[in-house]
Enzyme design. Structure first.
Site, PDB file in Angstrom:
ATOM      1  N   THR A 141       0.854  -1.193   0.000  1.00  0.00           N
ATOM      2  CA  THR A 141       0.000   0.000   0.000  1.00  0.00           C
ATOM      3  C   THR A 141       0.891   1.245   0.000  1.00  0.00           C
ATOM      4  O   THR A 141       1.948   1.230   0.622  1.00  0.00           O
ATOM      5  CB  THR A 141      -0.863  -0.024   1.273  1.00  0.00           C
ATOM      6  OG1 THR A 141      -1.803  -1.070   1.140  1.00  0.00           O
ATOM      7  CG2 THR A 141      -1.583   1.284   1.521  1.00  0.00           C
ATOM      8  N   ARG A 169     -13.891  -7.682  -0.873  1.00  0.00           N
ATOM      9  CA  ARG A 169     -13.289  -7.275   0.413  1.00  0.00           C
ATOM     10  C   ARG A 169     -12.927  -5.782   0.381  1.00  0.00           C
ATOM     11  O   ARG A 169     -12.465  -5.271  -0.632  1.00  0.00           O
ATOM     12  CB  ARG A 169     -12.010  -8.077   0.673  1.00  0.00           C
ATOM     13  CG  ARG A 169     -11.240  -7.558   1.887  1.00  0.00           C
ATOM     14  CD  ARG A 169      -9.854  -8.164   1.955  1.00  0.00           C
ATOM     15  NE  ARG A 169      -9.104  -7.651   3.085  1.00  0.00           N
ATOM     16  CZ  ARG A 169      -8.190  -6.693   3.010  1.00  0.00           C
ATOM     17  NH1 ARG A 169      -7.895  -6.123   1.858  1.00  0.00           N
ATOM     18  NH2 ARG A 169      -7.543  -6.298   4.087  1.00  0.00           N
ATOM     19  N   SER A 171     -10.690  -2.665   1.865  1.00  0.00           N
ATOM     20  CA  SER A 171      -9.416  -2.363   2.521  1.00  0.00           C
ATOM     21  C   SER A 171      -9.589  -1.213   3.530  1.00  0.00           C
ATOM     22  O   SER A 171     -10.571  -0.482   3.497  1.00  0.00           O
ATOM     23  CB  SER A 171      -8.420  -1.977   1.448  1.00  0.00           C
ATOM     24  OG  SER A 171      -7.395  -1.232   1.999  1.00  0.00           O
ATOM     25  N   GLY A 193      -5.280  -4.979   6.580  1.00  0.00           N
ATOM     26  CA  GLY A 193      -6.405  -4.065   6.709  1.00  0.00           C
ATOM     27  C   GLY A 193      -7.320  -4.384   7.880  1.00  0.00           C
ATOM     28  O   GLY A 193      -7.793  -3.473   8.572  1.00  0.00           O
TER      29      GLY A 193
HETATM   30  N1  ASP Z   1      -3.673  -2.324   3.878  1.00  0.00           N
HETATM   31  C1  ASP Z   1      -3.965  -3.088   2.693  1.00  0.00           C
HETATM   32  C2  ASP Z   1      -5.191  -3.911   2.906  1.00  0.00           C
HETATM   33  O1  ASP Z   1      -5.242  -4.690   3.824  1.00  0.00           O
HETATM   34  C3  ASP Z   1      -2.866  -3.992   2.240  1.00  0.00           C
HETATM   35  C4  ASP Z   1      -1.437  -3.505   2.294  1.00  0.00           C
HETATM   36  O2  ASP Z   1      -1.096  -2.613   3.068  1.00  0.00           O
HETATM   37  O3  ASP Z   1      -0.597  -4.014   1.546  1.00  0.00           O
HETATM   38  O4  ASP Z   1      -6.097  -3.829   2.127  1.00  0.00           O
END
Ligand code: ASP
Length: 267
Positions: A141, A169, A171, A193
């Site tokens: 992210t 899903r 995030s 997330g």
């Molecule tokens: N925060 C993101 C999620 O869970 C994933 C990530 O940080 O790579 O959707």
């Protein structure tokens, strides 16, 4: 999890480029534009899990989420599970001026088209291969936080979410748990997330600074609890005076920052 040394070099370079462009905008156009420019650049880089190069959900579709928050007006805007746009963060910025500021799915995409964003396919061969071969989550992210010389703070975060997650899903990146700014601090999160949402991380850190607790102390207190509960996440932040803070419960967090002309990096 660490990337190979070569990949680390590339990540380092790309982060520095985004930092440089963001910093130039900070001087000319303020904190909000600075974080948007930095995140936009990283969305365009297939190395990161945002925009082009986003993770795929189990049905091999990319559903991206991004948000922006202007701390000086306390306005948040975001898109959830948007498909077929190049820069979700720019769509989030366009929503900032609207009455309805968080849009999801096809309606977010329709808003983007009405606003002039062209169709774009963010799916890359590399991510399709990763899904097929059940390979691990790509890095990562992307997020940016900034404060400008008028003391205005802003945060922006963008993600493709979790590789092979259930279709639909959602995030954390387009929720205040993952991206938040006030007139005292701006925070952006990365990592699992569900953990970020369970702990309302970005809001929680920002709220701790409301009684003038230093941002570094707020990070330390919140991350102590996150470690104890074995949460998997990281966060970056900046306060009104340009003091940076970051922490992670994961083995690595890639970040670059600049404060009073000093270049700060962590890998
Ligand atoms: N925060 C993101 C999620 O869970 C994933 C990530 O940080 O790579 O959707």
């Amino acid at each position: 999890m660490h990337a190979s040394p070569d990949r680390q070099q590339i990540i380092r370079r790309r982060l520095q480029e985004a930092l440089g462009k963001g910093f130039a905008h900070l001087m000319k156009r303020g904190a909000l534009e600075a974080v948007i420019v930095a995140v936009r650049l990283l969305e365009d880089d297939p190395l990161f899990n945002a925009g082009t190069g986003s993770s795929l959900q189990e049905d091999a579709k990319v559903r991206m989420s991004a948000s922006v928050m202007d701390g000086s007006t306390r306005r948040f805007a975001g898109v959830i599970n948007i498909e077929r746009v190049r820069n979700p963060v720019l769509v989030a910025r366009a929503l900032l001026k609207k009455e309805d500021r968080i849009l999801a799915g096809i309606h977010a995409e329709r808003f983007a088209r009405r606003t002039g964003f062209k169709p774009w396919n963010p799916v890359t061969e590399e991510r399709l291969r990763m899904l097929r071969e059940k390979l691990r989550q790509p890095h990562g992210t992307v997020g940016a936080v900034a404060v400008d010389r008028r003391g205005r703070l802003a945060a922006a975060t963008s993600t493709g979410g979790k590789m092979a997650s259930s279709a639909g899903r959602v995030s954390d990146s387009a929720l205040p748990a993952g991206n938040y700014a006030t007139e005292l601090a701006a925070i952006s999160c990365t990592g699992l997330g569900e953990d970020i949402v369970d702990e309302a991380v970005a809001v929680r850190i920002a709220q701790k600074t409301a009684d003038r607790t230093a941002l570094s102390k707020a990070f330390a207190a919140v991350f102590k609890e996150l470690m104890e509960r074995k949460r998997k996440l990281g966060a970056i932040g900046v306060d009104r005076l340009g003091r940076l803070a970051w922490s992670s419960t994961l083995p690595c967090l890639y970040a670059a920052g600049r404060s009073s002309g000093r270049l700060i990096e962590t890998f």
